[in-house]
Design an enzyme around this catalytic site. Structure first.
Site, PDB file in Angstrom:
ATOM      1  N   ARG A 138       6.963  28.344  16.385  1.00 47.09           N
ATOM      2  CA  ARG A 138       8.317  27.946  15.976  1.00 47.09           C
ATOM      3  C   ARG A 138       8.313  26.562  15.331  1.00 47.09           C
ATOM      4  O   ARG A 138       9.377  25.984  15.071  1.00 47.09           O
ATOM      5  CB  ARG A 138       9.232  27.972  17.212  1.00 47.09           C
ATOM      6  CG  ARG A 138      10.717  28.111  16.907  1.00 47.09           C
ATOM      7  CD  ARG A 138      11.534  28.478  18.139  1.00 47.09           C
ATOM      8  NE  ARG A 138      11.288  27.604  19.266  1.00 47.09           N
ATOM      9  CZ  ARG A 138      11.923  26.456  19.497  1.00 47.09           C
ATOM     10  NH1 ARG A 138      12.848  26.029  18.680  1.00 47.09           N
ATOM     11  NH2 ARG A 138      11.631  25.741  20.568  1.00 47.09           N
ATOM     12  N   LYS A 139       7.136  26.032  15.044  1.00 47.20           N
ATOM     13  CA  LYS A 139       7.019  24.725  14.376  1.00 47.20           C
ATOM     14  C   LYS A 139       7.185  24.922  12.866  1.00 47.20           C
ATOM     15  O   LYS A 139       6.227  24.896  12.098  1.00 47.20           O
ATOM     16  CB  LYS A 139       5.676  24.086  14.711  1.00 47.20           C
ATOM     17  CG  LYS A 139       5.538  23.730  16.188  1.00 47.20           C
ATOM     18  CD  LYS A 139       4.181  23.130  16.502  1.00 47.20           C
ATOM     19  CE  LYS A 139       4.068  22.775  17.980  1.00 47.20           C
ATOM     20  NZ  LYS A 139       2.737  22.231  18.338  1.00 47.20           N
TER      21      LYS A 139
END
Length: 290
Positions: A138-139
């Site tokens: 989710r970066k």
């Protein structure tokens, strides 16, 4: 290769924001070139995997231009000795071509860079015949997640969870805030129900034991080294072989350069923030034919 464009929701509003950001008031350059119908060639100028085609198409659709692709999405672009490879043709009014040029190129360069890194990691997995899953994280860039997750898929890896609502991941801050792994998993299960998996970040085998006994579905072994994750994953799989079902994910500082020792037969998933962070972009240019 699968056509991942069928996964996408409407991207009209997203692309409209890109165009509005780039031309918030007068288009001075457009005034200079006018509405003469022109064609332009999209060139790839560095090696990589082409990704971002639906978004590129939408940019130019919104400025009333037509795109004809010469190379399919997911295929390699290799400029060769000439230093540039024709990838697509774009036709429309000159000022409209230039309205779409920079937003489309910026997106394509980043999406293709992500797909290229994903493909490189997938190639390592295939070469070693590792049976696990390579995943993104989710970066992602705020406002650009859909493009980056899409590019990960085009490159041949798993996108991982899309957002906080897709899966329950309990990291160190969640555990510290709630008091214990067991209590945090119980609280999460009370609202996530049967349909959402729970993943727990663990920094030791003891923490992994607690998470497994609490009913976690996925155990993330975070910031282990290659030999360490192999030993710990083997121990956990052996210990709970006939009593608990769970997946083991390795994460934390994984890159293309250091991944091979982590590809243990006891590890099910390896997740990489580096797929979407700090990847080199692929160089593209759009040149009006003359």
């Amino acid at each position: 290769m699968s056509d991942y464009s069928h996964l996408l929701p409407s991207i009209h509003a997203t692309v409209a924001q890109w165009l509005a950001e780039d031309t918030p008031s007068f288009d001075y350059g457009g005034f200079v070139v006018g509405d003469t119908i022109q064609s332009a060639t999209l060139y790839a100028k560095s090696n990589g995997i082409l990704a971002g085609v639906p978004f590129f198409n939408e940019v130019f659709a919104q400025v009333n231009c037509k795109v004809e692709w010469l190379i399919k999405e997911g295929q390699p672009v290799v400029p060769g000795p000439s230093g540039k490879l024709p990838v697509a043709k774009v036709t429309g009014a000159a000022r409209q071509l230039l309205l779409g040029e920079r937003p489309a190129l910026n997106m394509l360069a980043r999406a293709s860079g992500i797909a290229t890194r994903a493909k490189q990691l997938r190639d390592v997995k295939d070469r070693l015949n590792w049976k696990g899953v390579i995943a993104a994280t989710r970066k992602t860039t705020p406002g650009f997640r859909l493009v980056e997750k899409y590019a990960s898929l085009v490159g041949g890896v798993d996108p991982h969870r899309m957002d906080l609502s897709s899966m329950i991941m309990l990291k160190d801050n969640h555990i510290w805030s709630h008091g214990s792994i067991t209590a945090a998993v119980k609280q999460a299960r009370s609202v996530g129900g049967f349909s959402l998996k729970i993943e727990v970040e663990c920094g030791s085998e003891a923490e992994a034991d607690e998470a497994i006994l609490a009913g976690a579905d996925i155990i993330m072994l975070d910031n282990f080294d290659g030999p360490g994750i192999h030993i710990c994953a083997n121990s956990l799989k052996t210990k709970y072989k006939n009593t608990h079902h769970f997946l083991i994910e390795g994460s934390g500082g994984l890159t293309l350069d250091n991944v091979e020792p982590y590809m243990s037969p006891h590890v099910d998933v390896l997740s990489f923030g580096s797929i979407t962070q700090s990847v080199p972009h692929i160089d593209f240019s759009l040149k009006v034919d003359h």
